[in-house]
Write a protein that holds these residues in place. Structure first.
Motif, mmCIF file in Angstrom:
data_model
loop_
_atom_site.group_PDB
_atom_site.id
_atom_site.type_symbol
_atom_site.label_atom_id
_atom_site.label_comp_id
_atom_site.label_asym_id
_atom_site.label_seq_id
_atom_site.Cartn_x
_atom_site.Cartn_y
_atom_site.Cartn_z
ATOM 1 N N GLN A 45 24.817 24.112 64.323
ATOM 2 C CA GLN A 45 24.689 24.564 62.939
ATOM 3 C C GLN A 45 25.790 23.968 62.063
ATOM 4 O O GLN A 45 25.531 23.560 60.931
ATOM 5 C CB GLN A 45 24.708 26.098 62.862
ATOM 6 C CG GLN A 45 23.472 26.763 63.433
ATOM 7 C CD GLN A 45 23.481 26.813 64.969
ATOM 8 O OE1 GLN A 45 24.497 26.601 65.630
ATOM 9 N NE2 GLN A 45 22.316 27.075 65.541
ATOM 10 N N ILE B 92 26.052 17.315 58.033
ATOM 11 C CA ILE B 92 25.081 16.261 57.724
ATOM 12 C C ILE B 92 24.524 16.468 56.316
ATOM 13 O O ILE B 92 24.380 15.524 55.542
ATOM 14 C CB ILE B 92 23.954 16.215 58.771
ATOM 15 C CG1 ILE B 92 24.512 15.696 60.100
ATOM 16 C CG2 ILE B 92 22.796 15.345 58.294
ATOM 17 C CD1 ILE B 92 23.553 15.816 61.272
ATOM 18 N N GLU B 93 24.218 17.704 55.961
ATOM 19 C CA GLU B 93 23.718 17.992 54.608
ATOM 20 C C GLU B 93 24.752 17.613 53.555
ATOM 21 O O GLU B 93 24.411 17.060 52.507
ATOM 22 C CB GLU B 93 23.335 19.470 54.482
ATOM 23 C CG GLU B 93 22.076 19.839 55.236
ATOM 24 C CD GLU B 93 20.861 19.037 54.783
ATOM 25 O OE1 GLU B 93 20.693 18.809 53.564
ATOM 26 O OE2 GLU B 93 20.083 18.615 55.661
ATOM 27 N N GLU B 94 26.032 17.884 53.830
ATOM 28 C CA GLU B 94 27.091 17.512 52.892
ATOM 29 C C GLU B 94 27.187 15.996 52.751
ATOM 30 O O GLU B 94 27.364 15.482 51.640
ATOM 31 C CB GLU B 94 28.427 18.091 53.348
ATOM 32 C CG GLU B 94 28.504 19.601 53.227
ATOM 33 C CD GLU B 94 29.811 20.156 53.770
ATOM 34 O OE1 GLU B 94 30.769 19.378 53.986
ATOM 35 O OE2 GLU B 94 29.882 21.381 53.979
ATOM 36 N N SER C 235 30.813 11.176 63.441
ATOM 37 C CA SER C 235 31.530 12.315 62.867
ATOM 38 C C SER C 235 32.674 12.770 63.754
ATOM 39 O O SER C 235 32.842 12.311 64.882
ATOM 40 C CB SER C 235 30.565 13.485 62.690
ATOM 41 O OG SER C 235 30.270 14.061 63.958
ATOM 42 N N ARG D 223 24.741 13.863 53.206
ATOM 43 C CA ARG D 223 23.558 13.433 52.441
ATOM 44 C C ARG D 223 23.757 13.627 50.946
ATOM 45 O O ARG D 223 23.325 12.808 50.140
ATOM 46 C CB ARG D 223 22.334 14.219 52.884
ATOM 47 C CG ARG D 223 21.784 13.796 54.219
ATOM 48 C CD ARG D 223 20.596 14.653 54.573
ATOM 49 N NE ARG D 223 19.896 14.152 55.741
ATOM 50 C CZ ARG D 223 19.002 14.850 56.421
ATOM 51 N NH1 ARG D 223 18.697 16.088 56.036
ATOM 52 N NH2 ARG D 223 18.399 14.330 57.464
ATOM 53 N N GLU D 224 24.402 14.719 50.561
ATOM 54 C CA GLU D 224 24.598 15.018 49.145
ATOM 55 C C GLU D 224 25.626 14.107 48.485
ATOM 56 O O GLU D 224 25.439 13.686 47.349
ATOM 57 C CB GLU D 224 25.017 16.479 48.959
ATOM 58 C CG GLU D 224 23.881 17.454 49.190
ATOM 59 C CD GLU D 224 24.326 18.899 49.006
ATOM 60 O OE1 GLU D 224 25.312 19.135 48.279
ATOM 61 O OE2 GLU D 224 23.682 19.786 49.585
ATOM 62 N N CYS D 225 26.701 13.804 49.157
ATOM 63 C CA CYS D 225 27.766 13.054 48.484
ATOM 64 C C CYS D 225 27.757 11.564 48.794
ATOM 65 O O CYS D 225 28.318 10.788 48.023
ATOM 66 C CB CYS D 225 29.132 13.660 48.794
ATOM 67 S SG CYS D 225 29.836 13.163 50.365
ATOM 68 N N ALA E 99 24.962 20.305 61.551
ATOM 69 C CA ALA E 99 23.843 20.151 60.611
ATOM 70 C C ALA E 99 24.308 20.400 59.174
ATOM 71 O O ALA E 99 23.878 19.701 58.248
ATOM 72 C CB ALA E 99 22.709 21.100 60.985
ATOM 73 N N ALA E 100 25.191 21.362 58.970
ATOM 74 C CA ALA E 100 25.721 21.625 57.633
ATOM 75 C C ALA E 100 26.535 20.429 57.138
ATOM 76 O O ALA E 100 26.452 20.049 55.962
ATOM 77 C CB ALA E 100 26.580 22.895 57.645
#
Length: 105
Positions: free
Chosen positions: A37, A43-45, A30, A47-49, A40-41
């Motif tokens: 934080q 990483i969540e994005e 990245s 994972r979603e796309c 981590a946010a």
């Protein structure tokens, strides 16, 4: 098997993450984040796309360059009837290496 997201601190003391395959191969790294934080946010994005993301080719065409000249000349060879090939310099007085035509089938 799923990969792993690893958080780490880069040389600029900024938080980054990398996606690592189970065999240890790094697939992606990245950009920099101010804190864990924010990383981590992101990483969540990812994972979603990532699962539904399309591939877009933005590589510009690069002209094909000709091959550089060989540093050693190619070894001459003779193809004989029956499919055998004899390689080696003819002036050496030797027959060189004989390769059966069956090796190419």
């Amino acid at each position: 098997m799923a990969g792993t997201f690893e958080l780490f601190v880069d040389d600029d003391s900024q938080i980054r993450f990398r996606l690592v395959m189970p065999d240890g191969h790094v697939l992606a790294v990245s950009g920099q984040f101010a804190d864990k934080q924010a990383a981590a946010a992101a990483i969540e994005e990812v994972r979603e796309c990532a699962g539904t993301g399309l591939i877009q080719d933005v590589v510009r065409r690069v002209p094909v360059l000709s091959a550089p000249p060989r540093s050693t000349p190619a070894m001459p060879c003779t193809v004989r009837r029956g499919g055998s090939i004899t390689s080696g310099p003819p002036e050496s007085g030797r027959h060189g290496t004989r390769i059966s035509g069956n090796a190419f089938r």
